[in-house]
Design a protein around this motif. Structure first.
Motif, PDB file in Angstrom:
ATOM      1  N   ARG A 244      16.264   4.305  30.760  1.00 18.09           N
ATOM      2  CA  ARG A 244      15.795   4.877  32.033  1.00 18.09           C
ATOM      3  C   ARG A 244      15.241   6.278  31.878  1.00 18.09           C
ATOM      4  NH1 ARG A 244      19.982   2.973  36.854  1.00 18.09           N
ATOM      5  NH2 ARG A 244      19.620   0.730  36.631  1.00 18.09           N
ATOM      6  N   MET A 245      15.642   6.995  30.837  1.00 18.59           N
ATOM      7  CA  MET A 245      15.139   8.342  30.649  1.00 18.59           C
ATOM      8  C   MET A 245      13.647   8.297  30.329  1.00 18.59           C
ATOM      9  SD  MET A 245      16.919   8.987  26.916  1.00 18.59           S
ATOM     10  CE  MET A 245      16.350  10.645  26.726  1.00 18.59           C
ATOM     11  N   GLN A 246      12.902   9.232  30.876  1.00 21.38           N
ATOM     12  CA  GLN A 246      11.453   9.264  30.715  1.00 21.38           C
ATOM     13  C   GLN A 246      11.078   9.875  29.362  1.00 21.38           C
ATOM     14  OE1 GLN A 246       9.079   8.079  32.912  1.00 21.38           O
ATOM     15  NE2 GLN A 246      10.767   7.211  34.069  1.00 21.38           N
ATOM     16  N   VAL A 247      11.718   9.395  28.326  1.00 23.14           N
ATOM     17  CA  VAL A 247      11.451   9.857  26.961  1.00 23.14           C
ATOM     18  C   VAL A 247      11.512   8.646  26.046  1.00 23.14           C
ATOM     19  CG1 VAL A 247      12.217  11.326  25.056  1.00 23.14           C
ATOM     20  CG2 VAL A 247      12.455  12.135  27.405  1.00 23.14           C
ATOM     21  N   GLY A 248      10.511   8.488  25.188  1.00 22.27           N
ATOM     22  CA  GLY A 248      10.559   7.428  24.193  1.00 22.27           C
ATOM     23  C   GLY A 248      11.417   7.867  23.022  1.00 22.27           C
ATOM     24  N   VAL A 249      12.257   6.991  22.512  1.00 23.76           N
ATOM     25  CA  VAL A 249      13.166   7.319  21.410  1.00 23.76           C
ATOM     26  C   VAL A 249      13.052   6.255  20.336  1.00 23.76           C
ATOM     27  CG1 VAL A 249      15.564   7.712  20.727  1.00 23.76           C
ATOM     28  CG2 VAL A 249      14.774   8.484  22.970  1.00 23.76           C
ATOM     29  N   ILE A 250      12.879   6.697  19.085  1.00 29.55           N
ATOM     30  CA  ILE A 250      12.900   5.819  17.915  1.00 29.55           C
ATOM     31  C   ILE A 250      13.754   6.497  16.851  1.00 29.55           C
ATOM     32  CG2 ILE A 250      11.542   4.690  16.109  1.00 29.55           C
ATOM     33  CD1 ILE A 250       9.180   4.652  17.974  1.00 29.55           C
ATOM     34  N   ALA A 251      14.669   5.743  16.263  1.00 29.96           N
ATOM     35  CA  ALA A 251      15.514   6.270  15.191  1.00 29.96           C
ATOM     36  C   ALA A 251      15.351   5.398  13.955  1.00 29.96           C
ATOM     37  CB  ALA A 251      16.976   6.321  15.617  1.00 29.96           C
ATOM     38  N   LEU A 252      15.185   6.049  12.798  1.00 38.54           N
ATOM     39  CA  LEU A 252      15.106   5.353  11.515  1.00 38.54           C
ATOM     40  C   LEU A 252      16.329   5.717  10.687  1.00 38.54           C
ATOM     41  CD1 LEU A 252      11.352   6.051  10.599  1.00 38.54           C
ATOM     42  CD2 LEU A 252      12.276   4.056  11.742  1.00 38.54           C
ATOM     43  N   ASN A 253      16.901   4.727   9.996  1.00 35.83           N
ATOM     44  CA  ASN A 253      18.052   5.010   9.154  1.00 35.83           C
ATOM     45  C   ASN A 253      17.609   5.431   7.761  1.00 35.83           C
ATOM     46  OD1 ASN A 253      17.244   2.658   7.900  1.00 35.83           O
ATOM     47  ND2 ASN A 253      18.823   1.390   8.862  1.00 35.83           N
ATOM     48  N   GLU A 254      18.578   5.574   6.834  1.00 34.43           N
ATOM     49  CA  GLU A 254      18.269   6.033   5.486  1.00 34.43           C
ATOM     50  C   GLU A 254      17.356   5.064   4.747  1.00 34.43           C
ATOM     51  OE1 GLU A 254      22.162   6.410   3.871  1.00 34.43           O
ATOM     52  OE2 GLU A 254      22.346   8.514   4.469  1.00 34.43           O
ATOM     53  N   GLU A 255      17.393   3.793   5.122  1.00 33.92           N
ATOM     54  CA  GLU A 255      16.568   2.788   4.456  1.00 33.92           C
ATOM     55  C   GLU A 255      15.207   2.643   5.121  1.00 33.92           C
ATOM     56  OE1 GLU A 255      18.907  -0.720   4.614  1.00 33.92           O
ATOM     57  OE2 GLU A 255      20.407   0.006   3.185  1.00 33.92           O
ATOM     58  N   ASN A 256      14.866   3.594   5.996  1.00 37.42           N
ATOM     59  CA  ASN A 256      13.580   3.592   6.710  1.00 37.42           C
ATOM     60  C   ASN A 256      13.390   2.338   7.555  1.00 37.42           C
ATOM     61  OD1 ASN A 256      12.750   6.088   5.689  1.00 37.42           O
ATOM     62  ND2 ASN A 256      11.955   5.142   3.820  1.00 37.42           N
TER      63      ASN A 256
ATOM     64  N   ASN B 208      13.634   2.387  22.331  1.00 43.17           N
ATOM     65  CA  ASN B 208      13.743   2.041  23.751  1.00 43.17           C
ATOM     66  C   ASN B 208      12.401   1.582  24.311  1.00 43.17           C
ATOM     67  OD1 ASN B 208      12.350   4.454  23.953  1.00 43.17           O
ATOM     68  ND2 ASN B 208      13.631   5.327  25.533  1.00 43.17           N
ATOM     69  N   LYS B 209      12.427   1.161  25.560  1.00 42.66           N
ATOM     70  CA  LYS B 209      11.255   0.530  26.187  1.00 42.66           C
ATOM     71  C   LYS B 209      10.081   1.495  26.284  1.00 42.66           C
ATOM     72  CE  LYS B 209       9.923  -1.918  30.446  1.00 42.66           C
ATOM     73  NZ  LYS B 209       8.784  -1.032  30.758  1.00 42.66           N
ATOM     74  N   PHE B 210      10.352   2.765  26.627  1.00 42.85           N
ATOM     75  CA  PHE B 210       9.261   3.715  26.793  1.00 42.85           C
ATOM     76  C   PHE B 210       8.509   3.932  25.478  1.00 42.85           C
ATOM     77  CE2 PHE B 210      11.940   4.902  30.435  1.00 42.85           C
ATOM     78  CZ  PHE B 210      10.977   4.897  31.429  1.00 42.85           C
ATOM     79  N   ALA B 211       9.244   3.984  24.370  1.00 46.56           N
ATOM     80  CA  ALA B 211       8.585   4.176  23.071  1.00 46.56           C
ATOM     81  C   ALA B 211       7.648   3.015  22.776  1.00 46.56           C
ATOM     82  CB  ALA B 211       9.643   4.316  21.974  1.00 46.56           C
ATOM     83  N   LYS B 212       8.112   1.784  23.022  1.00 42.48           N
ATOM     84  CA  LYS B 212       7.279   0.617  22.739  1.00 42.48           C
ATOM     85  C   LYS B 212       6.059   0.575  23.656  1.00 42.48           C
ATOM     86  CE  LYS B 212      10.781  -2.386  22.895  1.00 42.48           C
ATOM     87  NZ  LYS B 212      11.527  -3.670  22.749  1.00 42.48           N
TER      88      LYS B 212
END
Length: 598
Positions: free
Chosen positions: A261-273, A279-283
């Motif tokens: 719901r937050m108006q911010v796109g979020v993407i996280a990558l782990n150590e293995e890339n 989240n939906k906004f990022a996509k």
């Protein structure tokens, strides 16, 4: 005969083991058969999908139906039948062409009936029955298919002999295992029965459940010995675990809710890339609807700037980039990329700054344009007033000329300030509009009467086309201001003895009024911005023609405040055509609601 505790425990243990083995045998056989049939059916579905795609390629290569069925049958290790939508067999991998030509209609087959009535290519028809032609039980799977110019079905079938063989082997194995298990149970249960008590068994079961994350009803506490103390400890541990699991579930739910719901796109990558959070906004903003958790970072390959910055952030703790994403509408994104402290993972926070950048551009343009528009009249007023103070006031000719220049530019400043105040009121929704039902032709005639002198001065031909009894629901002063602006612009930019055409019609459920001319016109690249404040197509010519540069911006605000819209396009006469749409009355108004005809 009286049995002791050990004998009872021994007998109960052996009986339980025997029951479990028997129930397990029955259960496993049923489950295994079901599982094998499901696996076989899924395998047939996958093969059918491959056959469906391969048939199209084969037909394009010129193969016959029967040759295609034979080749597909060998490749799929199954019987392949190609069937027309009306049920006629086109080809079969175990039949000769002669047999295919005399084959009965297959439209009544169960698997065909299941997919025949629906057009969804994802539907699957299946059945299991005895085949007269194959003389054995077969499993059938059918898919709808578009095979070139032919619409029909692809059907695959395999015999169930392999499943029956596996079931018989399972029975033999279970029987052997049961005998061996019972022998072992006799020995082991005898040893275990005197070493365990019921309370200890319950504790073991409870401990195993807790180790798997299961939380059950607290174990009853009996007595006050060490086992009772251990039971209390396990109960407390179970309550703690249950509470922690509930808290974790609530936190996870809350986290997912906030994340999406937050108006911010979020993407996280782990150590293995690999992507571990998105989240939906990022996509949506990046135009990557198929981006999912677990995919490698190459899923972001279409946004090359992001991938390059991900590599850079491994050297620097933070990187901020701004990129433009094309789509249905151009979007400007600011991406803040941070390296995680506890590992080499990366977190990206994406902000949509499209509107912010647009507002910044509007602010810069507004300040520059207002400064430009104010500078000339202010300079003229200052220069002429200085001349008057320097003695020109005593010269009757020059003094009057300087005073007229001061008056003219002061009037220009007043118009500019009034237009700015009007736009400010409109943007703040402080305009007091009084819409009512008006006769459109009367309002156009009033606007033309007010501009008749200018029309006559340039010898323009004005053509007026208005639908009979055309009425609009709008504030009369709003429509008059819009019409005067459009017509006055047409007069300014149309050469002498030119033509101006005013057309008012009912289009769909809106009143559409257009003002067209045969002047120089406006290039299409300016159409999107022509209604912005101070926007000039030809700055030199606009300055010569006069005006504040706010007229069309005011027109746009007035139209939209009245429930309408504005626009510009190329005129059939070669010039420009400005139009405005307005709402029409929803019902026949009373006499009091209608404005008097002029």
């Amino acid at each position: 005969m009286k049995w002791g505790v050990r004998a009872k425990l021994f007998a109960i243990s052996v009986g339980l083991i025997a029951c479990v083995l028997l129930i397990s045998a029955v259960f496993l056989e049923a489950k295994l058969r079901t599982w094998l049939e499901l696996e076989l059916r899924q395998e047939l579905v996958e093969k059918s999908e491959m056959v469906r795609e391969s048939v199209v390629l084969g037909l394009e290569a010129g193969e016959s139906w029967d040759d295609l069925a034979d080749r597909m049958g060998n490749a799929a290790q199954a019987r392949v039948t190609l069937i027309h939508r009306d049920g006629m067999v086109l080809g079969d991998s175990i039949w000769t062409p002669a047999q295919v030509s005399t084959a009965p209609n297959h439209g009544d087959r169960t698997e065909i009936q299941q997919v025949r009535e629906e057009s969804d290519s994802r539907l699957v028809g299946h059945s299991t029955r005895y085949s007269d032609s194959a003389q054995k039980d077969l499993m059938y799977v059918a898919l709808p298919a578009v095979m070139g110019a032919t619409v029909g079905f692809v059907r695959l079938s395999v015999p169930l002999e392999e499943i029956d063989g596996l079931i018989w082997r399972l029975r033999s194995f279970l029987l052997t295992a049961a005998l061996l298990g019972l022998l072992a149970a006799f020995f082991l249960s005898g040893v275990a029965s005197h070493m365990m008590a019921a309370s200890l068994r319950r504790l073991v079961v409870a401990a195993r459940s807790l180790s798997k994350g299961e939380t059950r009803v607290p174990i009853p506490v009996e007595g006050g010995d060490e086992l009772a103390t251990l039971t209390k400890s396990i109960n407390r541990m179970g309550n703690t675990l249950r509470r922690q699991l509930e808290e974790m579930k609530a936190e996870k739910k809350q986290f997912n809710t906030v994340l999406n719901r937050m108006q911010v796109g979020v993407i996280a990558l782990n150590e293995e890339n690999k992507i571990e959070l998105v989240n939906k906004f990022a996509k949506d903003w990046l135009g990557l609807p198929d981006l999912e958790i677990g995919q490698p970072q190459e899923g972001l390959a279409c946004v090359s700037e992001v991938l390059q910055s991900v590599e850079e952030v491994k050297k620097n703790p933070e990187t901020v980039i701004e990129l433009t994403v094309e789509g249905v509408a151009q979007r400007k994104l600011q991406v803040q990329i941070l390296r995680q402290k506890n590992n080499n993972g990366v977190v990206m926070a994406i902000h949509d700054v499209t509107r912010l950048r647009h507002l910044e551009r509007i602010r810069r343009d507004f300040v520059a344009n207002v400064s430009h528009e104010l500078r000339t009249p202010v300079s003229v007023v200052l220069a002429n007033s200085e001349m008057l103070l320097d003695g020109a006031m005593d010269d009757p000719v020059m003094g009057q000329r300087f005073l007229r220049a001061i008056n003219s530019n002061a009037h220009r400043l007043s118009l500019l300030l009034n237009d700015l105040l009007d736009i400010s009121k409109m943007e703040a929704d402080k305009m007091d509009l009084e819409p009512c039902v008006i006769q459109v032709e009367d309002e156009i005639q009033k606007a033309l009467e007010g501009l008749a002198a200018k029309v006559a001065e340039k010898k323009h031909e004005v053509e007026l086309i208005v639908a009979a009894e055309l009425k609009a629901f709008v504030d009369p002063s709003v429509l008059e201001q819009i019409l005067v602006n459009y017509i006055e612009n047409a007069i300014k930019y149309t050469p002498d003895e030119g033509k101006i055409k005013i057309d008012a019609q009912l289009v769909a459920d809106r009143i559409r009024i257009s003002v067209a001319d045969n002047g120089p016109g406006i290039e299409e690249k300016h159409h999107q911005r022509i209604f912005e404040r101070f926007y000039r197509v030809d700055k030199g010519r606009s300055k010569y023609m006069g005006g504040t540069g706010l007229g069309l911006a005011i027109v746009k605000h007035l139209a939209r405040s009245s429930g309408g819209d504005v626009g510009v396009s190329r005129s059939e006469m070669g010039g420009s055509m400005f139009w405005v749409t307005l709402p029409q009355p929803k019902s026949v108004p009373s006499e009091a609601q209608e404005t008097p005809a002029s």
